[in-house]
Design a protein around this motif. Structure first.
Motif, PDB file in Angstrom:
ATOM      1  N   ILE A   9      26.544  35.990  47.613  1.00  0.00           N
ATOM      2  CA  ILE A   9      26.926  37.015  46.624  1.00  0.00           C
ATOM      3  C   ILE A   9      28.231  36.853  46.386  1.00  0.00           C
ATOM      4  N   ILE A  10      28.576  36.867  45.164  1.00  0.00           N
ATOM      5  CA  ILE A  10      29.994  36.690  44.484  1.00  0.00           C
ATOM      6  C   ILE A  10      30.426  37.996  44.173  1.00  0.00           C
ATOM      7  N   GLY A  11      31.470  38.546  44.852  1.00  0.00           N
ATOM      8  CA  GLY A  11      32.044  39.628  44.698  1.00  0.00           C
ATOM      9  C   GLY A  11      31.848  40.736  45.977  1.00  0.00           C
ATOM     10  N   GLY A  12      32.670  41.227  46.293  1.00  0.00           N
ATOM     11  CA  GLY A  12      32.498  42.123  47.533  1.00  0.00           C
ATOM     12  C   GLY A  12      32.984  43.576  47.063  1.00  0.00           C
ATOM     13  N   GLY A  13      32.488  43.911  45.849  1.00  0.00           N
ATOM     14  CA  GLY A  13      32.732  45.192  45.644  1.00  0.00           C
ATOM     15  C   GLY A  13      31.428  46.235  46.009  1.00  0.00           C
ATOM     16  N   PRO A  14      31.497  47.725  45.396  1.00  0.00           N
ATOM     17  CA  PRO A  14      29.968  48.468  46.019  1.00  0.00           C
ATOM     18  C   PRO A  14      28.780  47.446  45.393  1.00  0.00           C
ATOM     19  N   THR A  15      28.819  46.777  44.606  1.00  0.00           N
ATOM     20  CA  THR A  15      27.265  46.268  44.128  1.00  0.00           C
ATOM     21  C   THR A  15      27.162  44.952  45.055  1.00  0.00           C
ATOM     22  N   GLY A  16      28.210  44.238  45.384  1.00  0.00           N
ATOM     23  CA  GLY A  16      28.076  43.174  46.221  1.00  0.00           C
ATOM     24  C   GLY A  16      27.650  43.552  47.695  1.00  0.00           C
ATOM     25  N   ILE A  17      28.344  44.426  48.071  1.00  0.00           N
ATOM     26  CA  ILE A  17      28.239  45.228  49.462  1.00  0.00           C
ATOM     27  C   ILE A  17      26.695  45.550  49.571  1.00  0.00           C
ATOM     28  N   GLU A  34      34.473  37.229  48.404  1.00  0.00           N
ATOM     29  CA  GLU A  34      35.391  38.126  47.577  1.00  0.00           C
ATOM     30  C   GLU A  34      36.866  37.552  47.313  1.00  0.00           C
ATOM     31  N   LYS A  35      37.095  37.486  46.041  1.00  0.00           N
ATOM     32  CA  LYS A  35      38.484  36.942  46.013  1.00  0.00           C
ATOM     33  C   LYS A  35      39.691  37.604  46.363  1.00  0.00           C
ATOM     34  N   GLY A  36      39.627  38.683  46.818  1.00  0.00           N
ATOM     35  CA  GLY A  36      40.888  39.606  47.117  1.00  0.00           C
ATOM     36  C   GLY A  36      40.296  40.347  48.414  1.00  0.00           C
ATOM     37  N   ASN A  40      37.911  45.089  46.142  1.00  0.00           N
ATOM     38  CA  ASN A  40      39.253  44.590  45.650  1.00  0.00           C
ATOM     39  C   ASN A  40      39.383  45.657  44.151  1.00  0.00           C
ATOM     40  N   SER A  41      38.537  45.737  43.449  1.00  0.00           N
ATOM     41  CA  SER A  41      38.867  46.787  42.174  1.00  0.00           C
ATOM     42  C   SER A  41      39.177  48.198  42.541  1.00  0.00           C
ATOM     43  N   LEU A  42      38.558  48.707  43.781  1.00  0.00           N
ATOM     44  CA  LEU A  42      38.591  50.137  44.167  1.00  0.00           C
ATOM     45  C   LEU A  42      40.091  50.011  44.486  1.00  0.00           C
ATOM     46  N   TYR A  43      40.528  49.124  45.338  1.00  0.00           N
ATOM     47  CA  TYR A  43      41.835  49.116  46.056  1.00  0.00           C
ATOM     48  C   TYR A  43      42.754  48.997  44.992  1.00  0.00           C
ATOM     49  N   ASN A  44      42.716  48.562  43.940  1.00  0.00           N
ATOM     50  CA  ASN A  44      43.540  48.491  42.822  1.00  0.00           C
ATOM     51  C   ASN A  44      43.645  49.866  41.911  1.00  0.00           C
ATOM     52  N   PHE A  45      42.661  50.728  42.163  1.00  0.00           N
ATOM     53  CA  PHE A  45      42.401  51.900  41.271  1.00  0.00           C
ATOM     54  C   PHE A  45      43.872  52.811  41.514  1.00  0.00           C
ATOM     55  N   PRO A  46      44.202  53.628  40.495  1.00  0.00           N
ATOM     56  CA  PRO A  46      45.387  54.541  40.821  1.00  0.00           C
ATOM     57  C   PRO A  46      45.312  55.242  42.147  1.00  0.00           C
ATOM     58  N   PHE A  95      39.480  36.963  50.569  1.00  0.00           N
ATOM     59  CA  PHE A  95      40.548  36.049  49.834  1.00  0.00           C
ATOM     60  C   PHE A  95      39.834  34.723  49.604  1.00  0.00           C
ATOM     61  N   GLU A  96      38.599  34.615  49.112  1.00  0.00           N
ATOM     62  CA  GLU A  96      38.180  33.449  48.937  1.00  0.00           C
ATOM     63  C   GLU A  96      37.271  33.559  47.417  1.00  0.00           C
ATOM     64  N   GLU A  97      38.141  32.999  46.586  1.00  0.00           N
ATOM     65  CA  GLU A  97      37.670  32.959  45.085  1.00  0.00           C
ATOM     66  C   GLU A  97      36.747  31.861  44.633  1.00  0.00           C
ATOM     67  N   VAL A  98      35.599  32.244  44.106  1.00  0.00           N
ATOM     68  CA  VAL A  98      34.588  31.331  43.734  1.00  0.00           C
ATOM     69  C   VAL A  98      35.301  30.612  42.197  1.00  0.00           C
ATOM     70  N   VAL A 125      25.682  37.367  41.107  1.00  0.00           N
ATOM     71  CA  VAL A 125      26.928  37.343  40.642  1.00  0.00           C
ATOM     72  C   VAL A 125      27.380  38.897  40.420  1.00  0.00           C
ATOM     73  N   ALA A 126      27.999  39.281  41.348  1.00  0.00           N
ATOM     74  CA  ALA A 126      28.531  41.050  41.271  1.00  0.00           C
ATOM     75  C   ALA A 126      29.965  41.100  41.101  1.00  0.00           C
ATOM     76  N   ILE A 127      30.458  40.413  40.006  1.00  0.00           N
ATOM     77  CA  ILE A 127      31.943  40.552  39.671  1.00  0.00           C
ATOM     78  C   ILE A 127      32.574  41.472  39.120  1.00  0.00           C
ATOM     79  N   ASN A 168      37.846  58.340  29.574  1.00  0.00           N
ATOM     80  CA  ASN A 168      38.087  59.410  30.857  1.00  0.00           C
ATOM     81  C   ASN A 168      39.446  58.633  31.310  1.00  0.00           C
ATOM     82  N   SER A 169      39.819  57.192  31.265  1.00  0.00           N
ATOM     83  CA  SER A 169      40.935  56.683  32.135  1.00  0.00           C
ATOM     84  C   SER A 169      42.045  57.137  31.360  1.00  0.00           C
ATOM     85  N   ALA A 170      41.687  56.824  29.960  1.00  0.00           N
ATOM     86  CA  ALA A 170      43.038  57.232  29.166  1.00  0.00           C
ATOM     87  C   ALA A 170      43.505  58.642  29.165  1.00  0.00           C
TER      88      ALA A 170
HETATM   89  C1  LIG Z   1      39.799  54.496  37.298  1.00  0.00           C
HETATM   90  C2  LIG Z   1      38.235  54.138  37.625  1.00  0.00           C
HETATM   91  C3  LIG Z   1      37.371  55.302  37.863  1.00  0.00           C
HETATM   92  C4  LIG Z   1      36.097  55.000  38.145  1.00  0.00           C
HETATM   93  N1  LIG Z   1      35.147  56.001  38.814  1.00  0.00           N
HETATM   94  C5  LIG Z   1      33.615  55.642  38.766  1.00  0.00           C
HETATM   95  C6  LIG Z   1      32.895  56.558  39.253  1.00  0.00           C
HETATM   96  O1  LIG Z   1      33.290  57.689  39.550  1.00  0.00           O
HETATM   97  N2  LIG Z   1      31.553  56.360  39.454  1.00  0.00           N
HETATM   98  C7  LIG Z   1      31.202  55.071  39.232  1.00  0.00           C
HETATM   99  O2  LIG Z   1      29.885  54.718  39.443  1.00  0.00           O
HETATM  100  N3  LIG Z   1      31.996  54.252  38.663  1.00  0.00           N
HETATM  101  C8  LIG Z   1      33.250  54.495  38.498  1.00  0.00           C
HETATM  102  N4  LIG Z   1      34.185  53.481  38.112  1.00  0.00           N
HETATM  103  C9  LIG Z   1      33.587  52.348  37.643  1.00  0.00           C
HETATM  104  C10 LIG Z   1      33.765  51.318  38.920  1.00  0.00           C
HETATM  105  O3  LIG Z   1      34.506  50.389  38.621  1.00  0.00           O
HETATM  106  C11 LIG Z   1      32.173  50.717  39.186  1.00  0.00           C
HETATM  107  O4  LIG Z   1      31.290  51.664  39.274  1.00  0.00           O
HETATM  108  C12 LIG Z   1      32.448  49.839  40.616  1.00  0.00           C
HETATM  109  O5  LIG Z   1      33.496  49.419  40.877  1.00  0.00           O
HETATM  110  C13 LIG Z   1      31.160  48.655  40.266  1.00  0.00           C
HETATM  111  O6  LIG Z   1      31.432  47.936  41.332  1.00  0.00           O
HETATM  112  P1  LIG Z   1      31.062  46.446  41.370  1.00  0.00           P
HETATM  113  O7  LIG Z   1      30.927  45.959  42.692  1.00  0.00           O
HETATM  114  O8  LIG Z   1      29.801  46.082  40.417  1.00  0.00           O
HETATM  115  O9  LIG Z   1      32.200  45.872  40.608  1.00  0.00           O
HETATM  116  P2  LIG Z   1      33.851  45.887  41.100  1.00  0.00           P
HETATM  117  O10 LIG Z   1      34.045  47.143  41.870  1.00  0.00           O
HETATM  118  O11 LIG Z   1      34.768  45.563  39.991  1.00  0.00           O
HETATM  119  O12 LIG Z   1      33.610  44.370  42.351  1.00  0.00           O
HETATM  120  C14 LIG Z   1      33.601  43.174  41.652  1.00  0.00           C
HETATM  121  C15 LIG Z   1      34.436  42.365  42.768  1.00  0.00           C
HETATM  122  O13 LIG Z   1      34.116  40.834  42.423  1.00  0.00           O
HETATM  123  C16 LIG Z   1      35.347  40.365  42.860  1.00  0.00           C
HETATM  124  N5  LIG Z   1      35.341  39.188  41.971  1.00  0.00           N
HETATM  125  C17 LIG Z   1      35.386  38.967  40.698  1.00  0.00           C
HETATM  126  N6  LIG Z   1      35.458  37.621  40.383  1.00  0.00           N
HETATM  127  C18 LIG Z   1      35.368  36.987  41.634  1.00  0.00           C
HETATM  128  C19 LIG Z   1      35.190  35.355  41.951  1.00  0.00           C
HETATM  129  N7  LIG Z   1      35.231  34.519  41.033  1.00  0.00           N
HETATM  130  N8  LIG Z   1      35.145  35.108  43.101  1.00  0.00           N
HETATM  131  C20 LIG Z   1      35.135  36.006  44.241  1.00  0.00           C
HETATM  132  N9  LIG Z   1      35.048  37.259  44.076  1.00  0.00           N
HETATM  133  C21 LIG Z   1      35.354  37.759  42.698  1.00  0.00           C
HETATM  134  C22 LIG Z   1      36.452  41.436  42.608  1.00  0.00           C
HETATM  135  O14 LIG Z   1      37.795  41.147  43.103  1.00  0.00           O
HETATM  136  C23 LIG Z   1      35.807  42.714  42.799  1.00  0.00           C
HETATM  137  O15 LIG Z   1      36.169  43.058  44.201  1.00  0.00           O
HETATM  138  C24 LIG Z   1      35.284  53.669  37.822  1.00  0.00           C
HETATM  139  C25 LIG Z   1      36.208  52.648  37.302  1.00  0.00           C
HETATM  140  C26 LIG Z   1      37.686  52.935  37.153  1.00  0.00           C
HETATM  141  C27 LIG Z   1      38.677  51.776  36.703  1.00  0.00           C
END
Ligand SMILES: Cc1cc2nc3c(=O)[nH]c(=O)nc-3n(C[C@H](O)[C@H](O)[C@H](O)COP(=O)(O)OP(=O)(O)OC[C@H]3O[C@@H](n4cnc5c(N)ncnc54)[C@H](O)[C@@H]3O)c2cc1C
Length: 248
Positions: A9-17, A34-36, A40-46, A95-98, A125-127, A168-170
């Motif tokens: 699984i590429i990406g350790g965000g909510p979808t990857g987990i 997971e590259k970070g 990682n994305s949630l960690y970088n949120f406000p 900290f391992e980037e594909v 691919v869950a990036i 929303n974010s704006a």
């Molecule tokens: C401010 C803000 C608020 C939000 N609020 C909500 C909400 O309330 N509800 C909601 O459902 N959604 C919300 N979202 C959208 C939210 O970002 C997504 O729902 C959620 O993060 C999607 O998860 P994901 O795992 O698909 O993607 P991500 O969370 O983006 O995870 C992808 C991961 O893949 C990793 N990755 C990328 N490229 C590579 C690579 N080449 N090699 C290894 N790893 C890699 C990244 O580092 C990242 O950790 C919000 C977004 C923002 C910006």
């Protein structure tokens, strides 16, 4: 031949987990790359952000997501995903980037990372899309004052801030920086705020615009960002607007 896992699984965000949990429950060997940091994305949120969704809607892995309010905060979410990783003992490399992926003649996937090589029968691919900001492609967008990510309102205290966009974010950024003491202007391409702005954000931003505390230019787009001003073009022509910070 190298060790082949069932699923990478590429990406350790909510979808990857969530995919990792499903793989583990199905008895498949798996590896999450997971590259970070974890989520990682949630960690970088406000830093002070509250999710738009309720914690119930964000739950995965049959694991309750406890939050103090009806909408969880970023801190609570980070805690939740840390717990999930522990609970399911997911095989996760941080900290391992594909860098590349290819399917060999024997149908096995070869994944190349900044740290090594892996092989899998299947790949998810869950990036996400957090790391690919939508650029304006206007001159000056690369100036250091232009930010595509917002983390903390504090640096904007006492500054003139232009927020470009109206979703929303704006709207959140405009309100948060305004409440912390920035002089905020919004440049909006359409004729109104986006129709998907959440119902609890909309009246607040609309009222701030109506009473003039946040200035909004509709049907307006950015022509150029200069060190001391931003050039906007609206229905009445070109409008230079002095800004010290800019958040598209
Ligand atoms: C401010 C803000 C608020 C939000 N609020 C909500 C909400 O309330 N509800 C909601 O459902 N959604 C919300 N979202 C959208 C939210 O970002 C997504 O729902 C959620 O993060 C999607 O998860 P994901 O795992 O698909 O993607 P991500 O969370 O983006 O995870 C992808 C991961 O893949 C990793 N990755 C990328 N490229 C590579 C690579 N080449 N090699 C290894 N790893 C890699 C990244 O580092 C990242 O950790 C919000 C977004 C923002 C910006």
């Amino acid at each position: 031949m190298q060790n082949i896992v069932d699923l990478i699984i590429i990406g350790g965000g909510p979808t990857g987990i969530n995919c990792g949990i499903a793989a583990s429950e199905a008895g498949l060997s798996h590896l999450i790359l997971e590259k970070g940091v974890l989520v990682n994305s949630l960690y970088n949120f406000p830093v002070n952000m509250t999710f738009f969704s309720t914690s119930k809607l964000l739950e995965i892995g049959n694991t309750p997501f406890i939050s103090h309010g009806d909408k969880p905060t970023r801190r609570e979410a980070l805690e939740y995903y840390r717990r999930l990783i522990e609970k399911y003992k997911l095989n996760l490399h941080l900290f391992e980037e594909v860098l590349s992926m290819q399917q060999n003649a024997d149908q096995v996937y070869h994944i190349h990372t900044n740290k090594g090589d892996y092989y899998a029968h299947s790949v998810v691919v869950a990036i996400g899309f957090y790391d690919t900001p939508r650029l304006l492609n206007v001159p000056g967008e690369d100036l250091p004052k232009v930010k595509h990510y917002f983390d903390d309102p504090h640096p904007y205290v006492g500054q003139k801030v232009l927020v470009i966009g109206a979703r929303n974010s704006a709207c959140d950024v405009a309100l948060e920086t305004y409440y912390k003491g920035a002089q905020v202007t919004m440049a909006v391409r359409g004729e109104a705020l986006h129709d998907k702005v959440k119902y609890w954000i909309l009246p607040n931003i609309e009222n701030r615009i109506k009473d003039g505390s946040i200035k909004a230019y509709f049907n307006t787009h950015v022509l150029e960002i200069r060190p001391r001003e931003v050039v906007l073009e609206g229905p009445n022509g070109v409008l230079p607007s002095k800004m010290t910070s800019c958040w598209p």
